[in-house]
Design a protein around this motif. Sequence first.
Motif, PDB file in Angstrom:
ATOM      1  N   HIS A 265       6.210 -10.586 -10.461  1.00 42.75           N
ATOM      2  CA  HIS A 265       5.569  -9.548 -11.280  1.00 42.75           C
ATOM      3  C   HIS A 265       5.489  -8.247 -10.507  1.00 42.75           C
TER       4      HIS A 265
ATOM      5  N   GLN B 197       0.829  -1.200   0.000  1.00 43.82           N
ATOM      6  CA  GLN B 197       0.000   0.000   0.000  1.00 43.82           C
ATOM      7  C   GLN B 197       0.869   1.257   0.000  1.00 43.82           C
TER       8      GLN B 197
ATOM      9  N   LEU C 242       2.170   1.802  -3.382  1.00 37.33           N
ATOM     10  CA  LEU C 242       1.133   2.331  -4.268  1.00 37.33           C
ATOM     11  C   LEU C 242       0.885   3.805  -3.966  1.00 37.33           C
TER      12      LEU C 242
ATOM     13  N   VAL D 165       8.771  -6.344 -10.032  1.00 41.68           N
ATOM     14  CA  VAL D 165       9.161  -5.630 -11.243  1.00 41.68           C
ATOM     15  C   VAL D 165       8.352  -4.343 -11.362  1.00 41.68           C
ATOM     16  N   GLN D 166       7.056  -4.484 -11.083  1.00 42.44           N
ATOM     17  CA  GLN D 166       6.193  -3.314 -11.162  1.00 42.44           C
ATOM     18  C   GLN D 166       6.588  -2.255 -10.133  1.00 42.44           C
TER      19      GLN D 166
ATOM     20  N   ARG E 104       9.576  -0.340 -10.876  1.00 43.10           N
ATOM     21  CA  ARG E 104       9.263   0.629 -11.908  1.00 43.10           C
ATOM     22  C   ARG E 104       8.556   1.841 -11.297  1.00 43.10           C
TER      23      ARG E 104
END
Lengths: 137, 1215
Positions: free
Chosen positions: B322, B241, B244, B325-326, B329
């Motif tokens: 996954h 979180q 994000l 990697v995200q 980025r």
Amino acid sequence: MAVCIAVIAKENYPLYIRSVPTQGELKFHYTVHTSLDVVEEKISGVGKALADQRELYLGLLYPTEDYKVYGYVTNSKVKFVIVVDSSNTSLRDNEIRSMFRKLHNSFTDVMCNPFYNPGDPIQSKTDLMKWQPLNGL
Amino acid sequence: MENKPIVTCAGDQNLFTALYGSLTQQLPREPMEWRRSYGRAPKMIYLEANFVQFKEELLPKEGNKALLTFPFLHIYWTDCCDTEVYKASVKEDMQRWQAALRLHGSVDWLIAVVESDNKKKNKTNILPRTSIVDKIRNDFCNKQSDRCVSLCDPLKESSRSQESWSSFLMKLRTLLLMSFTRNLGRFEDDMRTLREKRTEPGWSFCDYFMVQEELAFVFEMLQQFEEALVQYDELDALFTQYVLNFGAGDGANWLGSFCQPVRSWNGLLLRRPIDMEKRDLIQRGEASLLDLRSYLFSRQCTLLIFLQRPWEVTARALELLHNCVQELRLLEVSVVSGALDCWVFLSCLEVLHRIEGCCDRSQLEANSSHTVGLWTYATEKLRSLGDLCGLVSENGPNSEDLNKTVDLLAGLGAERPETVNSPQSPYKKLKEALSSVEAFEKHYLELSHAAMEMYRAIGRLRSARLLGKSLAEFYMRKGDPQSAENFLLDSLKSYVSESWSLPLTHTRKQIAECQKQLQKMDEYLQTSALLASDTNLSDEERRHFCQEILTFASQTAEDARVALSMSSVTRLQELCFRPSSALVHVSAALLLELRLCSLMPVPVTLEHISASIHFTEEQPGSTAQKRAAQNPDGTVTFPAASPASASALELCEMLEHSPSDNTLSSAGLACRNMHLLMRRNDSATSLDTPNTALTALALEDGAQMLRASDVTLSPGNNSIVFTSQKPGVYTLRQLCATLGRVQLVLPHLYPVVQYEVYSQEPQLSIQPLTEHLLAGLPQQVKFTILTGHYSVKKGDALQLSNTDSMPVLHSSTRKQHSSETEIFCNIRNLFPSSEKVTSISLPVTPPYHTLEFLLDVLCHIPSCPARMESERLTNGQISHRTRSRTRFNSGMTLIDQKVSVDCPWSIYSTLVSLTFHVPFKVKHSLLSVGRRKFIQVCLQNVSDTNFRLTNQTLTENQHTPSLELQQCVFSVWELRWSGVSPVSLHCEFSASFAPADAPDAALKPYRYHFTLERVSTLLSVCAEIRPAEGEQDCRTGALCRLEVSLTRLSEPSDSDEEYSDTDGLRTTRLLYEVIDNNSNWAVCGKSSGVVSMPVAAMATHKVHMEVMPLFAGHLPFPSIRLFKYLPHHASPVIPPDTDSCLENDSLSLDDQAETASLRSRGSVQSLGSGESAQPRGPMPKRQAFGPGQVFNGTQGQQVLVLPAADHHLMEVNVT
């Protein structure tokens, strides 16, 4: 929003595929086509265990590094596939579900069109295009 | 490293050591229910404990939140049973212990008093044993009496000891749980408080992480892996979180430490329960994002494996990879390119190794759907590493690539000690793969094939093929098209069968490249053809592929031509026949128009395009129903190939006619493509439908061809004209376009297209224009000539043989038409070449045209219908003609006229029959009055035409009556002759007639020949009836006298009568007969008799007889007849008065009707004895006279008969 939506006929040929034009269209075709493997797997699994549950939403078919592929199958075995960007984390399961529901409604409208020949690729600029999860991008 | 909750033991260490074994053994034996705070579900829990000696420093200091080292329970052991000892030392010790506990706020303690019988026996003056326990309880447990328990004889095997143990253990467990609940609850509360502070500046995730992990450790320690996992998941979610939020612009300060560039990418490490290195990094706040994630996942993985959920590990691993990697980025962490690929690759393999380590092979195989994602991911990553480091190219890595490789390997660091000894460790694999091109290939292929195998095993064929495709790309990059081709074709198959056009085009393009490198020209051209017509490609690309074909086509080479499928470059849309019936006669032009839609991007000039046709020598017309696909306007529409149409039913109508009377015997629908639809349709074959584009294009040899040369195939229509075939049914089989060395072939045409060519013999037919042809009048007949295959040349003529009875008059109009055009020709050159032959010259007419003209013919009415002669025709044939027959129902006499026509196309004559109807019926009769003679001719119209009649001639009389329908005209003439009357008279009745409305010129003669024999009157008969003697009048019932006098008027000719010479006098014998047909008279006595009549003129013979009138009034005379009496020549003269004999003889008489009526009357004396009684023998005969030979004067004569005077008394005697 989604980066690619696809409607696939019962016989697994594409009725409608539209993707965000900036990214390779071909890549999405490959992705959606491959996702049919999982769709079929899930459908046959559902057929055995959850036949009467009538759950059309198949959930996440498979994630890739960049995308998440979600599936949905109508009772007539028409498949909907929505690809969303993995980085787009605002989309929860519920949003995906509602996207599918909308897509299903739009598809039903297309089917109701007396000038549409069932089984033909959906060409109409007004039917499925009316609802555009792709427009958000 | 086994963690257990710590329980401290104070007091008598020797005692505890003795009990330690059984205590640790028995404590976890039974579960306890653990009731949880915050509404969490209660759990059954097996308790274990790590019993350690009590030390002051074990007690947590203020602020120390470590839970792992937290002593949950403090036990004081004593076996003191002596009050003195207790008071002296134990109590004091206990108090010290209690004080220490109290100082640290610990309330979880227990005092265990062990009692043993041994000690009791030694000391006799002891207090009751409970007193020590009670004392302790009094001293220490103010309100918690349960904090002090006693244990009896723990080392003995007695029931008392058992009981004591179990209650002790129960107590111990309960207290432990109470302690857990209390302490963990407090810890959780603290932790929550800490978490709530996360928005405050200076809050550190790492610190919090450590706190919550502590809790997780405790749960793990308590074997509550689920709970422990929840702690990690919460941490995971919290961290996610934050990341994000950071992406959304809400960055927390502490996150900065995670954003440092990635320097190490040595992958996950799942072989240790706790990766202390990483944990230290986190604790120090120095961990990178990958470190944190790796550590978190390794913990989750450990717990999941404890929970026997290895498949969740793989799913979570993929998600984690996954996600990482995200996140990198998202956080914009700088990473060396390829570093993440290394990390992912290593991690994938590490996870797979870990899973393999805890599952057996069969389990792994059954669950390959869970692991295949990791395999694929690893493959992908290795591939991209290979691309990055120049390991995939044909030439191998260059120096720049090598530099990159070195950098990447540096980031891996040293291999971890756990895997140093395993030869297949991910670390070693990666290092090896990056070391050389060959090693890379080996590892890449190994991984790819493993992943593909798994995909195939679980039925994910599309995924397997996608992998195969990227493998093919790899081979292509390596310059090995041979290996690539199969993979590409395999994936092409699946795209073709499911009509995914974009992937199809892409794959096909790769195939084209591959085939070009392999020099597979046939296949390459075929693929190029498909690509040239592929609208998914840009015009430029399409032109390129089109050019490839054209270039090849223009090369002159010795090897055979290349056949390509036409359907790939052109679409046959429609086929159109002119004429539309697709039915032509021999040598007629059939225009076949093909509408081909060229899919090529540029116009292509074809040398020629040909359609091969299949010839069947069927009867034309028999296949009409087969050509159902052909529209009435001659077009055949070919359905465009669409994915949906493949499964459509192709139904056709089936009608079965019974062979005898052609009635419909059955009707039904048949499915033509049943073999396609009824095929087994399982999942394996649905993807493996044969590639229609690559099936062999068998070019039929030796077949007949339709050809069109120099066709430029630009999008549009092409037409082919074709002529002249043998008659039969032609089916279009193939289309073939030639383009230099390249032939474009359409191997099958469906729906079936057929056309028919027929040949027809010339035909001549003559038909009346009206319903009936009337004889005697000029009638129009229509000549129809179907020229068939014969073309009428100049000078061709029809030769009609004339007959006397039917001359050809002239023709009126002539028209000539074919099926398409109608040409009317003026009539010319029509004249009889001779009297016997009429020649009609025909105009020049092409074959398969119809010539029609009208001809007037006249059939003479035969003057004597009874007598017909066969005539010899001029051409030497006997005509079997003019057979008259009378149709009684219509009353018309029919004349069949056969006309013989010589046609130019045949050496044989054509016989055409025409039926004429005679419109008249004629009768004649001879009437006599004494010697005077009259002839009556009756002419009756039996046709349905009105006629005008003139010039009836027998004598000189003339009048013009009209002769209406069914009307009779009677004409009477008197005969007079001078001198001897002729024996026979030949007469001719002639009249002129014409239809009532026709002018005089149209009058036609009508002649009627007849012959009259024995015209002159030989005998006259007179009769007189007189009343009986003495009577004035004849009365009914009274006999009257009848006098018949026969008078010879002239001498008969020799043939007329038979003479008999009696007494030198020539007489003839006559039979007379008096009969009354009307029952007016009763003839009494002999009614007939034979008289001899002298053969002399005016000789008279009188016969008398009696008759009786039966009625009153003017009664006609009874009829009197005369016959010639011919006695049988061999027999003696039969007595004349044998009535019955004569009666019987009447069988042979001419006039049977009269005899019959005579008999039926039963009037007179006849029928006396019955016929059968008479012997059969030669009988005399009677012969009637000719119609004019006897003049009966009594005809029409009457006699008055009065009624009888008294009716009532009248008696009738009949003898």
